[in-house]
Design a protein around this motif. Structure first.
Motif, PDB file in Angstrom:
ATOM      1  N   ARG A  39      40.004  44.169  36.500  1.00  0.00           N
ATOM      2  CA  ARG A  39      39.641  43.527  37.780  1.00  0.00           C
ATOM      3  C   ARG A  39      40.037  44.399  38.958  1.00  0.00           C
ATOM      4  NH1 ARG A  39      41.303  38.767  35.574  1.00  0.00           N
ATOM      5  NH2 ARG A  39      43.338  38.956  36.555  1.00  0.00           N
ATOM      6  N   ALA A  40      41.239  44.977  38.891  1.00  0.00           N
ATOM      7  CA  ALA A  40      41.706  45.847  39.973  1.00  0.00           C
ATOM      8  C   ALA A  40      40.809  47.078  40.092  1.00  0.00           C
ATOM      9  CB  ALA A  40      43.154  46.258  39.730  1.00  0.00           C
ATOM     10  N   ALA A  41      40.447  47.670  38.970  1.00  0.00           N
ATOM     11  CA  ALA A  41      39.562  48.841  38.990  1.00  0.00           C
ATOM     12  C   ALA A  41      38.202  48.469  39.573  1.00  0.00           C
ATOM     13  CB  ALA A  41      39.399  49.398  37.583  1.00  0.00           C
ATOM     14  N   ARG A  42      37.716  47.293  39.223  1.00  0.00           N
ATOM     15  CA  ARG A  42      36.432  46.828  39.765  1.00  0.00           C
ATOM     16  C   ARG A  42      36.519  46.664  41.280  1.00  0.00           C
ATOM     17  NH1 ARG A  42      33.012  42.814  41.313  1.00  0.00           N
ATOM     18  NH2 ARG A  42      31.066  42.597  40.154  1.00  0.00           N
ATOM     19  N   ASP A  43      37.560  45.980  41.735  1.00  0.00           N
ATOM     20  CA  ASP A  43      37.726  45.750  43.178  1.00  0.00           C
ATOM     21  C   ASP A  43      37.835  47.065  43.941  1.00  0.00           C
ATOM     22  OD1 ASP A  43      37.654  43.034  42.641  1.00  0.00           O
ATOM     23  OD2 ASP A  43      39.827  42.757  42.837  1.00  0.00           O
ATOM     24  N   LEU A  44      38.599  47.996  43.406  1.00  0.00           N
ATOM     25  CA  LEU A  44      38.771  49.291  44.070  1.00  0.00           C
ATOM     26  C   LEU A  44      37.462  50.082  44.082  1.00  0.00           C
ATOM     27  CD1 LEU A  44      42.274  50.183  42.612  1.00  0.00           C
ATOM     28  CD2 LEU A  44      41.742  49.856  45.048  1.00  0.00           C
ATOM     29  N   THR A  45      36.698  49.985  43.000  1.00  0.00           N
ATOM     30  CA  THR A  45      35.411  50.686  42.929  1.00  0.00           C
ATOM     31  C   THR A  45      34.447  50.132  43.956  1.00  0.00           C
ATOM     32  OG1 THR A  45      35.730  51.154  40.581  1.00  0.00           O
ATOM     33  CG2 THR A  45      33.475  51.278  41.411  1.00  0.00           C
ATOM     34  N   VAL A  46      34.399  48.804  44.064  1.00  0.00           N
ATOM     35  CA  VAL A  46      33.511  48.164  45.041  1.00  0.00           C
ATOM     36  C   VAL A  46      33.905  48.571  46.454  1.00  0.00           C
ATOM     37  CG1 VAL A  46      32.877  45.932  46.043  1.00  0.00           C
ATOM     38  CG2 VAL A  46      32.876  46.232  43.555  1.00  0.00           C
ATOM     39  N   GLU A  47      35.208  48.625  46.708  1.00  0.00           N
ATOM     40  CA  GLU A  47      35.689  48.931  48.055  1.00  0.00           C
ATOM     41  C   GLU A  47      35.571  50.410  48.425  1.00  0.00           C
ATOM     42  OE1 GLU A  47      39.721  48.299  50.742  1.00  0.00           O
ATOM     43  OE2 GLU A  47      39.532  47.259  48.829  1.00  0.00           O
ATOM     44  N   GLU A  78      34.978  53.086  30.772  1.00  0.00           N
ATOM     45  CA  GLU A  78      34.313  52.423  29.651  1.00  0.00           C
ATOM     46  C   GLU A  78      34.694  50.945  29.570  1.00  0.00           C
ATOM     47  OE1 GLU A  78      34.253  52.779  24.841  1.00  0.00           O
ATOM     48  OE2 GLU A  78      34.048  54.622  25.996  1.00  0.00           O
ATOM     49  N   ALA A  79      35.972  50.634  29.768  1.00  0.00           N
ATOM     50  CA  ALA A  79      36.424  49.240  29.719  1.00  0.00           C
ATOM     51  C   ALA A  79      35.803  48.436  30.861  1.00  0.00           C
ATOM     52  CB  ALA A  79      37.947  49.177  29.798  1.00  0.00           C
ATOM     53  N   LEU A  80      35.724  49.020  32.039  1.00  0.00           N
ATOM     54  CA  LEU A  80      35.122  48.354  33.185  1.00  0.00           C
ATOM     55  C   LEU A  80      33.633  48.109  32.927  1.00  0.00           C
ATOM     56  CD1 LEU A  80      35.120  47.304  36.079  1.00  0.00           C
ATOM     57  CD2 LEU A  80      35.033  49.677  36.875  1.00  0.00           C
ATOM     58  N   THR A  81      32.959  49.096  32.399  1.00  0.00           N
ATOM     59  CA  THR A  81      31.541  48.971  32.077  1.00  0.00           C
ATOM     60  C   THR A  81      31.314  47.878  31.039  1.00  0.00           C
ATOM     61  OG1 THR A  81      31.192  51.304  32.563  1.00  0.00           O
ATOM     62  CG2 THR A  81      29.532  50.222  31.202  1.00  0.00           C
ATOM     63  N   LEU A  82      32.103  47.909  29.975  1.00  0.00           N
ATOM     64  CA  LEU A  82      31.957  46.922  28.905  1.00  0.00           C
ATOM     65  C   LEU A  82      32.173  45.510  29.437  1.00  0.00           C
ATOM     66  CD1 LEU A  82      31.458  46.347  25.936  1.00  0.00           C
ATOM     67  CD2 LEU A  82      33.890  46.752  25.520  1.00  0.00           C
ATOM     68  N   SER A  83      33.175  45.325  30.270  1.00  0.00           N
ATOM     69  CA  SER A  83      33.452  44.015  30.854  1.00  0.00           C
ATOM     70  C   SER A  83      32.262  43.525  31.669  1.00  0.00           C
ATOM     71  CB  SER A  83      34.705  44.103  31.731  1.00  0.00           C
ATOM     72  OG  SER A  83      34.894  42.909  32.446  1.00  0.00           O
ATOM     73  N   GLU A  84      31.718  44.393  32.493  1.00  0.00           N
ATOM     74  CA  GLU A  84      30.589  44.016  33.354  1.00  0.00           C
ATOM     75  C   GLU A  84      29.346  43.718  32.519  1.00  0.00           C
ATOM     76  OE1 GLU A  84      29.833  43.216  37.396  1.00  0.00           O
ATOM     77  OE2 GLU A  84      31.681  43.779  36.384  1.00  0.00           O
ATOM     78  N   VAL A  85      29.060  44.557  31.541  1.00  0.00           N
ATOM     79  CA  VAL A  85      27.874  44.367  30.703  1.00  0.00           C
ATOM     80  C   VAL A  85      27.995  43.082  29.889  1.00  0.00           C
ATOM     81  CG1 VAL A  85      26.590  45.315  28.733  1.00  0.00           C
ATOM     82  CG2 VAL A  85      27.242  46.801  30.635  1.00  0.00           C
ATOM     83  N   ARG A  86      29.179  42.782  29.377  1.00  0.00           N
ATOM     84  CA  ARG A  86      29.363  41.541  28.609  1.00  0.00           C
ATOM     85  C   ARG A  86      29.110  40.311  29.473  1.00  0.00           C
ATOM     86  NH1 ARG A  86      34.520  43.164  24.848  1.00  0.00           N
ATOM     87  NH2 ARG A  86      33.238  43.994  23.142  1.00  0.00           N
ATOM     88  N   GLN A  87      29.552  40.356  30.722  1.00  0.00           N
ATOM     89  CA  GLN A  87      29.303  39.220  31.616  1.00  0.00           C
ATOM     90  C   GLN A  87      27.804  39.059  31.878  1.00  0.00           C
ATOM     91  OE1 GLN A  87      31.863  39.064  35.120  1.00  0.00           O
ATOM     92  NE2 GLN A  87      33.391  40.244  33.986  1.00  0.00           N
ATOM     93  N   THR A 137      28.249  62.874  40.312  1.00  0.00           N
ATOM     94  CA  THR A 137      29.547  63.077  39.687  1.00  0.00           C
ATOM     95  C   THR A 137      30.207  61.773  39.246  1.00  0.00           C
ATOM     96  OG1 THR A 137      30.619  63.001  41.846  1.00  0.00           O
ATOM     97  CG2 THR A 137      29.997  65.174  41.003  1.00  0.00           C
ATOM     98  N   ASP A 138      29.528  60.649  39.379  1.00  0.00           N
ATOM     99  CA  ASP A 138      30.132  59.357  39.072  1.00  0.00           C
ATOM    100  C   ASP A 138      30.076  59.079  37.575  1.00  0.00           C
ATOM    101  OD1 ASP A 138      30.820  56.639  38.889  1.00  0.00           O
ATOM    102  OD2 ASP A 138      30.245  56.369  40.984  1.00  0.00           O
ATOM    103  N   GLU A 139      31.242  58.893  36.952  1.00  0.00           N
ATOM    104  CA  GLU A 139      31.311  58.638  35.512  1.00  0.00           C
ATOM    105  C   GLU A 139      30.786  57.260  35.138  1.00  0.00           C
ATOM    106  OE1 GLU A 139      35.608  59.245  35.783  1.00  0.00           O
ATOM    107  OE2 GLU A 139      35.400  60.394  33.945  1.00  0.00           O
ATOM    108  N   LEU A 140      30.763  56.322  36.078  1.00  0.00           N
ATOM    109  CA  LEU A 140      30.350  54.962  35.746  1.00  0.00           C
ATOM    110  C   LEU A 140      28.851  54.829  35.573  1.00  0.00           C
ATOM    111  CD1 LEU A 140      32.581  52.601  37.901  1.00  0.00           C
ATOM    112  CD2 LEU A 140      32.608  52.903  35.432  1.00  0.00           C
TER     113      LEU A 140
END
Length: 197
Positions: free
Chosen positions: A21-29, A63-72, A120-123
């Motif tokens: 969640r923290a990684a997601r929030d920081l990425t969005v911001e 990868e964990a952030l991606t998997l979480s988002e895709v699962r939702q 250059t974005d890994e996501l």
């Protein structure tokens, strides 16, 4: 001993969710490019080493952030598909429209697309081209739906249709050519044709 292990696993799962969640929030911001493991650790109140221990580095966190988002996404798509039963066109349209609409509004998807344009974005690759993430999660939901409502379809037909509609939907997220509704109508028609044995 089992209770202690269960408690430890439960705490670790909570920590993992908090870090994602923290990684997601920081990425969005700030965009993924600016997210450091230390920032994620500080946001949750743990050490940087704890984040590394959990994800083994930025690639593991991506990868964990991606998997979480895709699962939702996949669970919402599942609901849209099952709501329409065996009506392939209606189910396909609802699921694709939901995906396109949510992708257009999802701040993480928008941040990833904006960051990915610089190359250059890994996501971005993780969200769009990792078959074990996107194709497996979304494909699992589509295969579950076809097994429930179209059980006589040959496996090769299902495999081709599922793979194609996922890839086409992702391409419409990245390079939209029309409104989500118009794209969903066109892609639902493709899905109907692909699901003919």
């Amino acid at each position: 001993m089992e209770t202690s292990s269960s408690y430890r696993d439960s705490n670790r799962a909570r920590l993992r969710r908090a870090l994602i969640r923290a990684a997601r929030d920081l990425t969005v911001e700030h965009g993924w490019e600016s997210v450091r493991m230390l920032d994620v650790a500080k946001a949750v109140g743990v050490s940087r080493q704890t984040v590394y221990n959990e994800f083994r580095g930025r690639a593991g966190l991506a990868e964990a952030l991606t998997l979480s988002e895709v699962r939702q996404f996949a669970q919402r798509v599942r609901g849209a598909l099952f709501e329409h039963g065996a009506d392939v066109r209606a189910a396909g349209y609802a699921a694709i429209l939901l995906t396109l609409d949510e992708a257009a509004r999802n701040p993480l998807v928008q941040a990833v697309q904006a960051g990915g344009r610089g190359g250059t974005d890994e996501l971005l690759p993780a969200l769009t081209t990792r078959p074990e993430i996107v194709l497996a999660e979304a494909g699992g939901v589509l295969r579950e739906w076809t097994a429930a409502f179209l059980p006589t379809l040959p496996a090769d037909v299902v495999t081709t249709a599922v793979d194609a509609v996922i890839r086409l939907t992702v391409s419409h997220i990245l390079l939209p050519r029309d409104t989500p509704a118009a794209s969903a109508t066109a892609l639902a028609e493709v899905f109907v044709r692909l699901l003919k044995p």
